[in-house]
Design a protein around this motif. Sequence first.
Motif, PDB file in Angstrom:
ATOM      1  N   ASP A 142       0.802  -1.148   0.033  1.00 23.31           N
ATOM      2  CA  ASP A 142       0.177   0.092  -0.163  1.00 23.31           C
ATOM      3  C   ASP A 142       0.786   1.219   0.079  1.00 23.31           C
ATOM      4  O   ASP A 142       0.433   2.166   0.485  1.00 23.31           O
ATOM      5  N   ALA A 143       2.136   1.154  -0.441  1.00 21.07           N
ATOM      6  CA  ALA A 143       2.957   2.290  -0.650  1.00 21.07           C
ATOM      7  C   ALA A 143       2.255   3.375  -1.389  1.00 21.07           C
ATOM      8  O   ALA A 143       1.666   3.275  -2.402  1.00 21.07           O
ATOM      9  N   SER A 144       2.507   4.537  -1.059  1.00 16.78           N
ATOM     10  CA  SER A 144       1.866   5.886  -1.612  1.00 16.78           C
ATOM     11  C   SER A 144       2.611   6.297  -2.876  1.00 16.78           C
ATOM     12  O   SER A 144       3.729   5.646  -2.969  1.00 16.78           O
ATOM     13  N   GLU A 145       1.895   6.887  -3.683  1.00 16.75           N
ATOM     14  CA  GLU A 145       2.806   7.561  -5.154  1.00 16.75           C
ATOM     15  C   GLU A 145       3.903   7.961  -4.759  1.00 16.75           C
ATOM     16  O   GLU A 145       5.158   7.818  -5.443  1.00 16.75           O
ATOM     17  N   GLN A 146       4.083   8.865  -3.482  1.00 17.15           N
ATOM     18  CA  GLN A 146       5.391   9.617  -3.298  1.00 17.15           C
ATOM     19  C   GLN A 146       6.326   8.708  -2.868  1.00 17.15           C
ATOM     20  O   GLN A 146       7.576   8.648  -3.353  1.00 17.15           O
ATOM     21  N   GLN A 147       5.876   7.631  -2.207  1.00 17.71           N
ATOM     22  CA  GLN A 147       6.926   6.546  -1.514  1.00 17.71           C
ATOM     23  C   GLN A 147       7.513   5.705  -2.920  1.00 17.71           C
ATOM     24  O   GLN A 147       8.677   5.557  -2.767  1.00 17.71           O
ATOM     25  N   LEU A 148       6.740   5.607  -3.719  1.00 18.57           N
ATOM     26  CA  LEU A 148       7.081   4.606  -5.128  1.00 18.57           C
ATOM     27  C   LEU A 148       7.988   5.487  -5.750  1.00 18.57           C
ATOM     28  O   LEU A 148       9.054   5.273  -6.596  1.00 18.57           O
ATOM     29  N   SER A 149       7.696   6.890  -5.826  1.00 19.97           N
ATOM     30  CA  SER A 149       8.642   7.737  -6.725  1.00 19.97           C
ATOM     31  C   SER A 149       9.814   8.022  -6.032  1.00 19.97           C
ATOM     32  O   SER A 149      10.853   8.207  -6.562  1.00 19.97           O
ATOM     33  N   ALA A 150       9.753   8.267  -4.776  1.00 21.31           N
ATOM     34  CA  ALA A 150      10.991   8.312  -3.807  1.00 21.31           C
ATOM     35  C   ALA A 150      12.052   7.096  -4.157  1.00 21.31           C
ATOM     36  O   ALA A 150      13.090   7.203  -4.012  1.00 21.31           O
TER      37      ALA A 150
END
Length: 425
Positions: free
Chosen positions: A399-407
């Motif tokens: 359930d990682a957020s978009e921000q986490q995935l882009s980080a």
Amino acid sequence: MNRRDFGKLFALSLTGAATGVIGAPSVLKASSKRVLVIGGGFGGATAARYVKKFDPSIDVTLVEPKTTFHTCPFSNWVIGGIKDMKEIGHSFKPMSDVHNVNVIHDVVTEIDPMKNVAKTKGGQTLAYDRAIVSPGVDFKWDAVEGYDMEASKVMPHAYHAGPQTELLRDQLHSMKKGGVVILHAPPNPFRCPPGPYERASLIAHYLKKNNPTGKVIILDEKEKFSKQALFQQGWAKLYGDLIEWRSGSSGGSVTRVDTKSMSLETEFGMEKGDVINFIPPQHAGKVARDSGLTNDSGWCPINQQTFESTIHANIHVIGDACIAGKMPKSGFAASSQAKIAALAVTDLMNGRSTQPPSLANTCYSLIGEKYAISVAAVYKLSPKGIVGIKGAGGLTPMDASEQQLSAEALYAVGWYDSLSKDIWG
Ligand SMILES: Cc1cc2nc3c(=O)[nH]c(=O)nc-3n(C[C@H](O)[C@H](O)[C@H](O)COP(=O)(O)OP(=O)(O)OC[C@H]3O[C@@H](n4cnc5c(N)ncnc54)[C@H](O)[C@@H]3O)c2cc1C
């Protein structure tokens, strides 16, 4: 003498040399200790540099045929049109000019473990006290009918970075509109377990932008694969049904390759592709096999504390070629093993006992330009060999957020830059 005492003695010896004190320890005398490193990739280049770092008095020679080493990590980014080949190439000049390693661009054809010498294609005979061997993987040509070295010029494996990477990239970028890319994923064990799936992702990334009616079919010899749930979630989010994965029992297992008709035979019939990326089954690099360092599995058994071969004394095998317990075959793992082997080699050559290792691995996979996932683990030596430490490391959450995935995509770039500087910089 423990390591701290040795460090003090070594520091003292340097002071002695600088001030001309008579009777400085012999550690500074011209060296008669020789370490030969075979292969200048992730394992070998790290080992050469760290042996020299741990004991500058040792004469370190590195034999590697390439003058520029192109990394497999990020080669999928080149295929997907995100990076250029130049960005994944590394020179050996700092190794010789800054780190005082003798670099010889040649191929070792044979190691004689009885005489402690290695022979090269260029006619040199290199003597060693200890050798560190890191030749990576070779392909089992003809393990699948029809797939040999000639066939790889038509259906590239692109699993050694370099001309094969460029060939696959060029085939993909000139594929007809609406064409089909088939990617064949090999059976375990093989180099970089998430590699084929990151590649499928970045091929889809290219197609979505440039050839949106194209398709990727993965024919897999296995029933499951690394970070599967995270990959499949990413594929559904970013590419809809552009990527299709077939497991070994659902038509993924390939029995024959036909380059003329550009097709692969499976138990479910012939599958035709416009571009075919065929990643074959693998075993340890040729020099390890020719020197009797492999067992029946095709990989090199080692003492998992020192990485010394259990077949031939004074030869340490690291990286993809060795059997390192539960560690995957990755560049980060190879580099981590190289540091332990370098420490063991310098300890043994200085009459010290070796220590149980602590090893690590992190592996990033890019699914889209701003969407990456990772797995990290820390390893220790147990009575069963090298095992992961429970609770250390982890996986990108589902359930990682978009921000986490882009980080994660940014961390991947940071990881690549710092590791490659540590090895070839
Ligand atoms: C597509 C792809 C993506 C990948 N992505 C990642 C990633 O993101 N992260 C990661 O950690 N790992 C990744 N890997 C895995 C990584 O590339 C390997 O695990 C790593 O290169 C292993 O290091 P090594 O030293 O064993 O072999 P290599 O790095 O392949 O080095 C072997 C070297 O030995 C030399 N050599 C071979 N035989 C001889 C000889 N007889 N004499 C002299 N020299 C010789 C070769 O020329 C070569 O330079 C990826 C792999 C692939 C294919």
